[in-house]
Design an enzyme around this catalytic site. Structure first.
Site, PDB file in Angstrom:
ATOM      1  N   ASP A  88       0.818  -1.204   0.000  1.00 32.87           N
ATOM      2  CA  ASP A  88       0.000   0.000   0.000  1.00 32.87           C
ATOM      3  C   ASP A  88       0.859   1.265   0.000  1.00 32.87           C
ATOM      4  O   ASP A  88       1.986   1.285   0.493  1.00 32.87           O
ATOM      5  CB  ASP A  88      -0.916   0.026   1.223  1.00 32.87           C
ATOM      6  CG  ASP A  88      -1.968  -1.061   1.175  1.00 32.87           C
ATOM      7  OD1 ASP A  88      -2.214  -1.581   0.085  1.00 32.87           O
ATOM      8  OD2 ASP A  88      -2.544  -1.381   2.228  1.00 32.87           O
ATOM      9  N   ARG A  89       0.262   2.336  -0.510  1.00 34.32           N
ATOM     10  CA  ARG A  89       0.939   3.622  -0.523  1.00 34.32           C
ATOM     11  C   ARG A  89       0.878   4.292   0.846  1.00 34.32           C
ATOM     12  O   ARG A  89       1.910   4.721   1.369  1.00 34.32           O
ATOM     13  CB  ARG A  89       0.304   4.542  -1.574  1.00 34.32           C
ATOM     14  CG  ARG A  89       0.904   5.950  -1.578  1.00 34.32           C
ATOM     15  CD  ARG A  89       0.237   6.835  -2.635  1.00 34.32           C
ATOM     16  NE  ARG A  89       0.789   8.176  -2.613  1.00 34.32           N
ATOM     17  CZ  ARG A  89       0.359   9.163  -1.828  1.00 34.32           C
ATOM     18  NH1 ARG A  89      -0.639   8.938  -0.981  1.00 34.32           N
ATOM     19  NH2 ARG A  89       0.916  10.353  -1.867  1.00 34.32           N
TER      20      ARG A  89
END
Length: 353
Positions: A88-89
């Site tokens: 995930d960012r």
């Protein structure tokens, strides 16, 4: 031709839970440090070879963007950069990358610090890192602004440790507002779709396949048979993709399932018919019928008929109550979603309809 209506499907937030309602609602990802993930490779670095393995800490950066920055820094093609999984960012993650050894010598990785990228270790290696080359991931999550009943939380943690959780695909699989599902449905229906890369088209197909699996699993969760074998099931050996047929459920199989040695499976649709039989096959075909054209479209795209465990074992789950929140730590096998665990304990305000 207009785009046909998407068949009725169950959004991730509305999928049935195995243990009842969550024990409270809080806020996740207030800060990137609230969601931490650390990869565990399935092997050790070789120590020699024409590639480099990089142990990278990234903050607020998605995996593909980090790969591009590493490639630019090393002066290699981005296609030459390998990684085992997508992260995930909006998180802090520790992740492995590989790239060919730069001919001009090792670059100054510290230049990437302003991008939230820190190269912590560099090892010589003989080959490019491939997708899926993981044992699992270690998670450390902070849910803020809630105070669940301590006894209820301890009981829920113990139950999950003993039984696992439904192995749903997470909502990020389906795109913003389920957009990947809508595009896949249009593709299967012969409606006009945008011209996109092979990668994006693959995301559409993966979303449809994942939704069919989630719908099948949801039916078994609703009937409380997601973690025990049924006649006609295919049981997967824990820790591998091998599975075998269940002709008749006996005490031996029930015992093996109870100790998490084997797990019931559901279909990842593709070419051919599911290998399940009896009641299990009837359940799977009922889901397929509710999504006309989807199994056929996945088969036409060349995907193979595969199986995925319906149950997700959760290792070393600990819930620590803090002042104003709960910290969860646990480990999952590769390909699993932390949100499948979280939703059985606590609800994130962002996921509540």
């Amino acid at each position: 031709m207009s785009q046909p209506p998407l068949p009725g499907h169950t959004p991730f937030a509305q999928l049935p839970r195995a243990y009842g309602a969550p024990l409270g609602r809080g806020r996740l990802r207030v800060e990137p440090e609230d969601f931490q993930v650390e990869e565990r490779l399935a092997f050790e670095p070789d120590g020699d070879g024409e590639h480099l393995l990089l142990w990278v800490r990234k903050r607020e950066a998605n995996t593909e963007w980090v790969a591009r920055r590493l490639a630019a820094c090393a002066g290699v093609a981005v296609s030459a950069v390998g990684y085992a999984g997508l992260k995930d960012r909006h998180a802090v993650t520790w992740q492995w990358f590989s790239l060919p050894r730069p001919r001009a010598g090792e670059p100054d990785w510290s230049a990437l610090a302003t991008d939230g990228i820190e190269v912590l270790e560099v090892h010589a290696h003989r080959r490019k890192l491939r997708r899926g080359a993981l044992v699992g991931n270690r998670f450390r999550l902070l849910m803020r602004d809630l105070a669940p009943d301590p006894e209820a939380l301890a009981e829920r943690v113990a139950a999950i440790g003993a039984r696992g959780v439904p192995n749903y695909f997470g909502e990020q699989r389906f795109g913003r507002d389920g957009g990947n599902l809508a595009q896949a449905h249009a593709l299967f229906s012969g409606a006009p779709v945008p011209r996109v890369s092979r990668h994006v088209r693959g995301l559409w197909l993966s979303a449809a396949r994942s939704q069919l699996f989630n719908e099948t699993l949801a039916g078994r969760v609703a009937d409380d048979c997601w973690d025990r074998p049924l006649d006609g099931d295919r049981l997967q050996l824990d820790g591998c993709n091998s599975h075998f047929a269940v002709e008749t459920v006996d005490e031996t199989l029930l015992t093996r399932c109870a100790r998490l040695d084997v797990h019931p499976t559901g279909p990842l649709w593709g070419e051919g018919a599911p290998p399940s039989r009896g009641e299990v096959l009837a359940r799977e075909q009922a889901v397929a019928t509710a999504f006309p054209g989807w199994p056929e479209g996945l088969a036409a795209a060349g995907l193979a008929q595969e199986r995925r465990a319906l149950r997700l074992p959760v290792f070393d789950l600990v819930a620590e109550q803090l002042d104003g929140g709960v910290r969860l730590t646990f480990e999952l096998p590769a390909g699993a979603y932390a949100t499948a665990v979280l939703r059985e304990l606590l609800d994130d305000w962002a996921t509540v309809d």
